[in-house]
Design a protein around this motif. Structure first.
Motif, PDB file in Angstrom:
ATOM      1  N   CYS A   1       0.802  -1.229   0.000  1.00  0.00           N
ATOM      2  CA  CYS A   1       0.000   0.000   0.000  1.00  0.00           C
ATOM      3  C   CYS A   1       0.832   1.274   0.000  1.00  0.00           C
ATOM      4  CB  CYS A   1      -0.921   0.019   1.228  1.00  0.00           C
ATOM      5  SG  CYS A   1      -2.269  -1.177   1.190  1.00  0.00           S
ATOM      6  N   PHE A   2       1.943   1.288   0.736  1.00  0.00           N
ATOM      7  CA  PHE A   2       2.629   2.544   1.028  1.00  0.00           C
ATOM      8  C   PHE A   2       4.101   2.525   0.623  1.00  0.00           C
ATOM      9  CE2 PHE A   2      -0.628   1.840   4.403  1.00  0.00           C
ATOM     10  CZ  PHE A   2      -1.543   2.789   3.960  1.00  0.00           C
ATOM     11  N   GLU A   3       4.676   3.722   0.522  1.00  0.00           N
ATOM     12  CA  GLU A   3       6.085   3.872   0.192  1.00  0.00           C
ATOM     13  C   GLU A   3       6.914   4.295   1.400  1.00  0.00           C
ATOM     14  OE1 GLU A   3       6.275   6.680  -2.981  1.00  0.00           O
ATOM     15  OE2 GLU A   3       5.188   5.402  -4.403  1.00  0.00           O
ATOM     16  N   ASP A   4       6.385   5.177   2.223  1.00  0.00           N
ATOM     17  CA  ASP A   4       7.165   5.773   3.310  1.00  0.00           C
ATOM     18  C   ASP A   4       7.335   4.794   4.473  1.00  0.00           C
ATOM     19  OD1 ASP A   4       8.234   8.525   4.443  1.00  0.00           O
ATOM     20  OD2 ASP A   4       7.077   7.577   6.036  1.00  0.00           O
ATOM     21  N   GLU A   5       8.577   4.585   4.896  1.00  0.00           N
ATOM     22  CA  GLU A   5       8.856   3.605   5.940  1.00  0.00           C
ATOM     23  C   GLU A   5       8.305   4.040   7.300  1.00  0.00           C
ATOM     24  OE1 GLU A   5       9.898   0.320   8.025  1.00  0.00           O
ATOM     25  OE2 GLU A   5       9.794   0.564   5.841  1.00  0.00           O
TER      26      GLU A   5
END
Length: 521
Positions: free
Chosen positions: A179-183
Motif C-alpha cells: 500500500c505505502f512507500e514511506d517507511e
C-alpha cells in the motif's frame, strides 16, 4: 438458575451481567481484592489513579455491549482519543498525526510522507474500513464456520473471494509494503497492529493493521476515571440485577457433581451451581478442573498444545510534572492518543527477534499514552501521568537473570527512549511503577506475562482459539462449564465479546435442555 463466575475480568463481568439480566442468581468470585483483572485502576502514587492493565479501550466501543447493558446509566463515560495516533517528527520531516477525520489525517500524511502515500492511505481506509467492520461482526459471536461465512458474505465477492482471502491471510508487513512507500508511515501502522501481540511479519496479521481504518469511524476511547471505570459500571449493573461479587476469595477447585457443579474456594466455601463461567486464564481453568478430579491425561494433552509464548511486553507507569514535549508538535496533536515512538520497522523486528532468543530488546519500542491530558481526574492538579508500554520483552531471560534485578534498569531505558523523542521528558518524572512480565503474571494472573493469555497467532485464533476442542467456549466432558476471557475467541484486548457469547451459549443450552425435558414428559 444459579451461576458462579470465576474471576472478575471484564469478559467475566459482561457474562455475569447478561445472565443476571436474564434472571439468574449470579455470584462472581475473585481472588484479588481489586476487581476487574487487567481492566482496573488503583492509586499507585499519591493522588494518581493508575491503570493496572489496559488504558485505551478500542474494540468494546464497536460491539454494542455498552449500549445493550446501558452502562452509561451506571456512570461509564468515554472521551474520544482524537487525534488517536501520533508519530513524532523525524529526519527533518513533520510529525504524523492520525485524526478521526480521514481528510485531516491524509493532509498530515501528505506533509510528512508525500501526496502519493496520502492518496494510498485514503484507499487503504476505504478498503479496510468495511473489512474491519466485518471482522468486528465476526468477533461478536462464537467462531462457528457458518457465522464466519455470514459475517463476511458479500464482501467484495466480485473476485470470487480468493484474492480477498489472500489479503486477509497475508502478513501485516506485506499489506503495508503493497500500500505505502514511506517507511515511517509503515512503521507507525505496524506498531499499531502489533498491539495485538504478534509482529507484523507473521501470516494472518494484515487485519490487525487493517483495523486502523476503523479508527476513523470510532477512535479509541478513554474511560473517565481510568480503565477500571468500565469494571465499576459492570459491577454496578450486575448488583442492580441482584448479582453478588465476592473479592479476595480465590476458587480452588471445580467439581462436577451429578447435574450440578461444586465450586470450592480458598476460604473453605463450597457453592453449588447449575452453570460455571470461567473467566480466568484457560490454563488456570484446567488446573481448577484437575483439582476437582477431571481426567488428568486429557488436561495434560490440552495444556501441552496451548502456546502462551515467550511474553509480549512490559509497562512503566509514570507520574510527571508535564506532558512529553515533542519538537515541532503541540500537545493537542500528541497527547490525546497513542504515541507511536518508532521510525522504522527494523526496530520492531530487532526487538521481537531478541525476545524470541530470551534477550532484552537492543532498543525498547515504546507506545506512550498520556491520558491525563484528556481526563485530569486521574492526576493531581498540575501533574500528569503516562503509561509507557514496551514490546517485546521475554518472560524468561536466556542469561538466567531475574526480572526483579532488571526491572528498574529496564524501566529507565524505556523512559530514556521517550526522552530521545521528547527531550527533557526524563526530568519531569517524579514516580514510576514498573510492571515486568513476571509482575504482570503475579498481580494479574497473566501466565507467562502474556496480556493476551495465549499467543494471537493464526493457528490460535478464530476456530482454533485456544484449541479446536475448546474453541466453542465449552469443555468436552464438563457440561455446564463455559470459558470466557482473552484465552477464547476473539482473543485479547478490551472487547467483552467473549463474555457476551459465553452468556448466550449458556442461555441457549439451558433453553434446549428445558425444551428436551418438556418433550420427554
Amino acid at each position: 438458575m444459579t451461576t458462579v463466575v470465576v474471576g472478575s475480568g471484564h469478559n467475566a463481568l459482561v457474562a455475569a451481567c447478561y445472565l443476571a439480566r436474564a434472571g439468574h442468581r449470579v455470584e462472581v468470585l475473585e481472588r484479588d481484592e481489586v476487581l476487574g483483572g487487567a481492566v482496573s485502576t488503583v492509586e499507585r502514587f499519591p493522588g494518581h489513579r493508575v491503570d493496572r492493565g489496559s488504558s485505551a479501550h478500542i474494540m468494546i466501543r464497536h460491539t454494542g455491549i455498552i449500549e445493550e447493558l446501558e452502562l452509561d446509566r451506571f456512570g461509564l463515560r468515554y472521551i474520544d482519543c482524537d487525534p488517536w495516533g501520533f508519530t513524532p517528527a523525524h529526519g527533518g520531516r513533520p510529525a504524523l498525526v492520525f485524526h478521526r477525520d480521514l481528510e485531516a489525517t491524509c493532509a498530515s500524511i501528505a506533509a510528512a510522507c508525500g501526496p502519493r502515500d496520502a492518496d494510498a492511505y485514503r484507499r487503504f481506509v476505504r478498503a479496510w474500513g468495511p473489512r474491519s467492520a466485518r471482522v468486528m461482526r465476526a468477533f461478536g459471536g462464537g467462531p462457528t464456520p457458518g457465522r464466519l461465512v455470514r459475517s463476511f458474505w458479500g464482501l467484495e465477492a466480485k473476485d470470487g473471494g480468493s484474492a480477498l482471502s489472500r489479503e486477509f491471510l497475508q502478513s501485516g508487513d506485506a499489506l503495508l509494503d503493497a500500500c505505502f512507500e514511506d517507511e515511517r508511515l509503515k512503521a507507525s501502522l505496524a506498531w499499531f497492529g502489533a498491539q495485538s501481540g504478534p509482529p507484523m511479519s507473521e501470516p494472518g496479521t494484515a487485519p490487525m493493521v487493517g483495523f486502523a481504518a476503523l479508527m476513523h469511524t470510532l477512535p479509541p476511547g478513554r474511560a473517565v476515571g481510568g480503565s477500571g471505570a468500565l469494571t465499576t459500571a459492570l459491577v454496578a449493573r450486575l448488583r442492580a440485577d441482584g448479582g453478588v461479587v465476592s473479592a479476595g476469595d480465590a476458587v480452588s477447585a471445580l467439581r462436577r457433581d451429578g447435574e450440578r457443579w461444586r465450586v470450592r474456594t480458598a476460604s473453605g466455601r463450597e457453592l453449588g451451581a447449575d452453570i460455571v463461567v470461567a473467566g480466568c486464564h484457560v490454563l488456570t481453568t484446567l488446573e481448577l478442573l484437575r483439582a476437582g478430579g477431571f481426567d488428568g491425561a486429557q488436561l495434560d494433552s490440552w495444556r501441552r498444545r496451548i502456546r502462551v509464548g515467550p511474553g509480549i511486553g512490559m509497562v512503566v507507569r509514570a507520574a510527571t510534572t508535564a506532558l512529553p514535549r515533542y519538537p515541532g508538535s503541540p500537545a493537542d496533536q500528541s497527547a490525546r492518543g497513542l504515541q507511536f515512538l518508532v521510525s522504522d520497522r527494523a526496530q520492531l523486528r530487532r526487538a521481537h527477534g531478541a525476545a524470541l532468543a530470551g534477550d532484552l530488546p537492543p532498543r525498547p519500542v515504546v507506545l506512550a499514552m498520556s491520558f491525563s491530558a484528556l481526563d485530569p481526574t486521574i492526576a493531581p492538579p498540575g501533574a500528569h501521568q503516562l503509561s509507557l508500554w514496551a514490546q517485546w520483552h521475554p518472560y524468561r531471560l536466556s542469561s538466567g537473570a531475574e526480572w526483579a534485578d532488571l526491572a528498574q534498569r529496564e524501566g529507565e531505558r524505556i523512559i530514556a527512549e521517550v526522552d530521545s523523542y521528547a527531550p527533557g521528558f526524563a526530568d519531569t518524572v517524579t514516580h514510576t511503577h514498573v510492571q515486568t512480565p513476571v509482575e504482570l503474571e503475579r498481580e494479574l494472573g497473566l501466565i507467562g506475562g502474556n496480556v493476551m493469555h495465549v499467543e494471537m497467532s493464526l493457528d490460535q485464533m478464530m476456530l482454533w482459539r485456544p484449541l479446536p476442542e475448546l474453541a466453542g467456549q465449552r469443555v468436552p466432558g464438563a457440561r455446564g462449564l463455559y470459558l470466557t476471557g482473552a484465552s477464547t475467541h476473539p482473543g485479547g484486548g478490551v472487547s467483552g465479546a467473549s463474555g457476551r457469547t459465553a452468556a448466550a451459549l449458556a442461555l441457549r443450552d439451558l433453553h434446549r435442555r428445558g425444551l428436551s425435558r418438556w418433550l420427554r414428559r
